[in-house]
Design a protein around this motif. Structure first.
Motif, PDB file in Angstrom:
ATOM      1  N   ARG A 128       0.826  -1.208   0.000  1.00 15.98           N
ATOM      2  CA  ARG A 128       0.000   0.000   0.000  1.00 15.98           C
ATOM      3  C   ARG A 128       0.862   1.260   0.000  1.00 15.98           C
ATOM      4  NH1 ARG A 128      -5.417   1.520   3.305  1.00 15.98           N
ATOM      5  NH2 ARG A 128      -5.678   3.486   2.234  1.00 15.98           N
ATOM      6  N   CYS A 129       1.945   1.234   0.705  1.00 13.49           N
ATOM      7  CA  CYS A 129       2.847   2.374   0.753  1.00 13.49           C
ATOM      8  C   CYS A 129       3.485   2.628  -0.612  1.00 13.49           C
ATOM      9  CB  CYS A 129       3.921   2.126   1.802  1.00 13.49           C
ATOM     10  SG  CYS A 129       5.080   3.476   1.993  1.00 13.49           S
ATOM     11  N   ARG A 130       3.922   1.584  -1.269  1.00 14.53           N
ATOM     12  CA  ARG A 130       4.640   1.740  -2.531  1.00 14.53           C
ATOM     13  C   ARG A 130       3.726   1.956  -3.735  1.00 14.53           C
ATOM     14  NH1 ARG A 130       8.372  -2.217  -0.072  1.00 14.53           N
ATOM     15  NH2 ARG A 130      10.139  -0.950   0.554  1.00 14.53           N
ATOM     16  N   PHE A 131       2.551   1.337  -3.712  1.00 16.30           N
ATOM     17  CA  PHE A 131       1.640   1.441  -4.854  1.00 16.30           C
ATOM     18  C   PHE A 131       0.532   2.471  -4.635  1.00 16.30           C
ATOM     19  CE2 PHE A 131       3.725  -2.468  -5.807  1.00 16.30           C
ATOM     20  CZ  PHE A 131       3.681  -2.574  -7.187  1.00 16.30           C
ATOM     21  N   ARG A 132       0.418   2.993  -3.424  1.00 17.06           N
ATOM     22  CA  ARG A 132      -0.604   3.969  -3.059  1.00 17.06           C
ATOM     23  C   ARG A 132      -2.015   3.410  -3.176  1.00 17.06           C
ATOM     24  NH1 ARG A 132       3.184   7.282  -1.046  1.00 17.06           N
ATOM     25  NH2 ARG A 132       4.277   8.506  -2.572  1.00 17.06           N
ATOM     26  N   MET A 133      -2.140   2.083  -3.042  1.00 17.13           N
ATOM     27  CA  MET A 133      -3.438   1.407  -3.060  1.00 17.13           C
ATOM     28  C   MET A 133      -3.271   0.025  -2.454  1.00 17.13           C
ATOM     29  SD  MET A 133      -3.813   0.250  -7.071  1.00 17.13           S
ATOM     30  CE  MET A 133      -3.639   1.894  -7.681  1.00 17.13           C
ATOM     31  N   ARG A 134      -4.365  -0.583  -2.096  1.00 11.98           N
ATOM     32  CA  ARG A 134      -4.319  -1.949  -1.561  1.00 11.98           C
ATOM     33  C   ARG A 134      -4.123  -2.944  -2.700  1.00 11.98           C
ATOM     34  NH1 ARG A 134      -8.663   0.029   2.160  1.00 11.98           N
ATOM     35  NH2 ARG A 134      -7.621   0.163   4.165  1.00 11.98           N
ATOM     36  N   ARG A 135      -3.596  -4.100  -2.356  1.00 15.12           N
ATOM     37  CA  ARG A 135      -3.304  -5.125  -3.357  1.00 15.12           C
ATOM     38  C   ARG A 135      -4.558  -5.549  -4.114  1.00 15.12           C
ATOM     39  NH1 ARG A 135      -0.030  -8.925  -0.495  1.00 15.12           N
ATOM     40  NH2 ARG A 135       1.718  -7.628  -1.028  1.00 15.12           N
ATOM     41  N   HIS A 136      -5.690  -5.703  -3.436  1.00 14.40           N
ATOM     42  CA  HIS A 136      -6.905  -6.137  -4.129  1.00 14.40           C
ATOM     43  C   HIS A 136      -7.392  -5.078  -5.122  1.00 14.40           C
ATOM     44  CE1 HIS A 136      -9.029  -3.778  -1.006  1.00 14.40           C
ATOM     45  NE2 HIS A 136     -10.013  -3.729  -1.889  1.00 14.40           N
ATOM     46  N   VAL A 137      -7.139  -3.817  -4.855  1.00 13.79           N
ATOM     47  CA  VAL A 137      -7.508  -2.758  -5.801  1.00 13.79           C
ATOM     48  C   VAL A 137      -6.614  -2.855  -7.040  1.00 13.79           C
ATOM     49  CG1 VAL A 137      -7.669  -0.261  -6.155  1.00 13.79           C
ATOM     50  CG2 VAL A 137      -8.368  -1.267  -3.972  1.00 13.79           C
ATOM     51  N   PHE A 138      -5.314  -3.085  -6.814  1.00 12.47           N
ATOM     52  CA  PHE A 138      -4.400  -3.268  -7.943  1.00 12.47           C
ATOM     53  C   PHE A 138      -4.848  -4.442  -8.803  1.00 12.47           C
ATOM     54  CE2 PHE A 138      -0.897  -5.140 -10.177  1.00 12.47           C
ATOM     55  CZ  PHE A 138      -0.158  -4.067 -10.633  1.00 12.47           C
ATOM     56  N   LYS A 139      -5.203  -5.556  -8.149  1.00 15.88           N
ATOM     57  CA  LYS A 139      -5.608  -6.752  -8.905  1.00 15.88           C
ATOM     58  C   LYS A 139      -6.880  -6.500  -9.712  1.00 15.88           C
ATOM     59  CE  LYS A 139      -3.335 -10.138  -5.980  1.00 15.88           C
ATOM     60  NZ  LYS A 139      -3.489 -11.250  -5.041  1.00 15.88           N
ATOM     61  N   ARG A 140      -7.821  -5.752  -9.136  1.00 16.02           N
ATOM     62  CA  ARG A 140      -9.047  -5.413  -9.869  1.00 16.02           C
ATOM     63  C   ARG A 140      -8.709  -4.535 -11.076  1.00 16.02           C
ATOM     64  NH1 ARG A 140     -13.555  -1.039  -8.432  1.00 16.02           N
ATOM     65  NH2 ARG A 140     -14.736  -1.273 -10.342  1.00 16.02           N
ATOM     66  N   LEU A 141      -7.862  -3.536 -10.857  1.00 14.60           N
ATOM     67  CA  LEU A 141      -7.450  -2.647 -11.932  1.00 14.60           C
ATOM     68  C   LEU A 141      -6.738  -3.429 -13.031  1.00 14.60           C
ATOM     69  CD1 LEU A 141      -7.152   0.303 -12.907  1.00 14.60           C
ATOM     70  CD2 LEU A 141      -5.059   0.420 -11.562  1.00 14.60           C
ATOM     71  N   LEU A 142      -5.824  -4.291 -12.653  1.00 15.87           N
ATOM     72  CA  LEU A 142      -5.096  -5.129 -13.606  1.00 15.87           C
ATOM     73  C   LEU A 142      -6.069  -5.980 -14.419  1.00 15.87           C
ATOM     74  CD1 LEU A 142      -2.332  -6.321 -14.598  1.00 15.87           C
ATOM     75  CD2 LEU A 142      -2.602  -8.013 -12.781  1.00 15.87           C
ATOM     76  N   HIS A 143      -6.984  -6.638 -13.747  1.00 14.53           N
ATOM     77  CA  HIS A 143      -7.976  -7.482 -14.419  1.00 14.53           C
ATOM     78  C   HIS A 143      -8.804  -6.661 -15.415  1.00 14.53           C
ATOM     79  CE1 HIS A 143     -12.030  -9.280 -14.730  1.00 14.53           C
ATOM     80  NE2 HIS A 143     -11.343 -10.425 -14.827  1.00 14.53           N
ATOM     81  N   ASP A 144      -9.274  -5.501 -14.975  1.00 13.66           N
ATOM     82  CA  ASP A 144     -10.129  -4.667 -15.822  1.00 13.66           C
ATOM     83  C   ASP A 144      -9.396  -4.162 -17.062  1.00 13.66           C
ATOM     84  OD1 ASP A 144     -12.090  -5.087 -13.943  1.00 13.66           O
ATOM     85  OD2 ASP A 144     -12.067  -3.032 -13.152  1.00 13.66           O
ATOM     86  N   VAL A 145      -8.180  -3.644 -16.893  1.00 19.39           N
ATOM     87  CA  VAL A 145      -7.471  -3.107 -18.058  1.00 19.39           C
ATOM     88  C   VAL A 145      -7.089  -4.216 -19.039  1.00 19.39           C
ATOM     89  CG1 VAL A 145      -6.647  -1.021 -16.892  1.00 19.39           C
ATOM     90  CG2 VAL A 145      -5.164  -3.010 -17.003  1.00 19.39           C
TER      91      VAL A 145
END
Length: 151
Positions: free
Chosen positions: A23-40
């Motif tokens: 969260r510190c390095r990506f400025r978001m939670r891991r599950h949000v990153f995974k959702r974003l990755l899946h969607d794009v």
């Protein structure tokens, strides 16, 4: 090799970095990153891994999204990440443009719009619960006394 490092550091089970580090390095939670990755990946074929002209796997979707997010989160210039990712400046810029267009396409109706009355009511309620009454009308919260403010 950099894909394996990225996966081992952040995404594999028992990854090197914790959820808090992520969260510190990506400025978001891991599950949000995974959702974003899946969607794009499902909207834009650019974010699917392809073979390069030599028949080797190209950039992974994780890499493409990570690079775009790092550039946005840290305001990193395109040429500042060559040593970390080994990707040309033009590729990083193309990646960022693709990412931004895809995010707007995906989320503009839900997140990138003017707030409606229900949104405003929710924000006001949340702000008041946290002691920031009137926050919406004074977005800078300049009237608030900050105990740790240096000035």
């Amino acid at each position: 090799m950099s894909h394996d490092t990225l996966m081992n550091n952040y995404f594999n089970p028992n990854s090197v970095y914790t959820e808090k580090d992520f969260r510190c390095r990506f400025r978001m939670r891991r599950h949000v990153f995974k959702r974003l990755l899946h969607d794009v990946q499902h909207v834009n074929p650019y974010f699917q891994q392809k073979l390069d002209r030599a028949g080797r796997p190209g950039l992974s979707p994780h890499h493409k999204v990570t690079i775009a997010l790092r550039m946005l989160a840290y305001a990193s210039p395109a040429d500042a990440m060559h040593d970390t990712y080994g990707i040309s400046k033009s590729t990083r810029l193309d990646n960022l443009v693709e990412f931004c267009h895809t995010v707007v396409q995906l989320y503009k109706e839900e997140y990138l719009r003017e707030p409606n009355q229900a949104d405003m009511d929710w924000l006001i309620c949340k702000a008041e619960d946290r002691g920031f009454s009137g926050m919406i009308w004074s977005l800078g919260c300049m009237h608030w006394q900050w105990k740790n403010c240096p000035t």
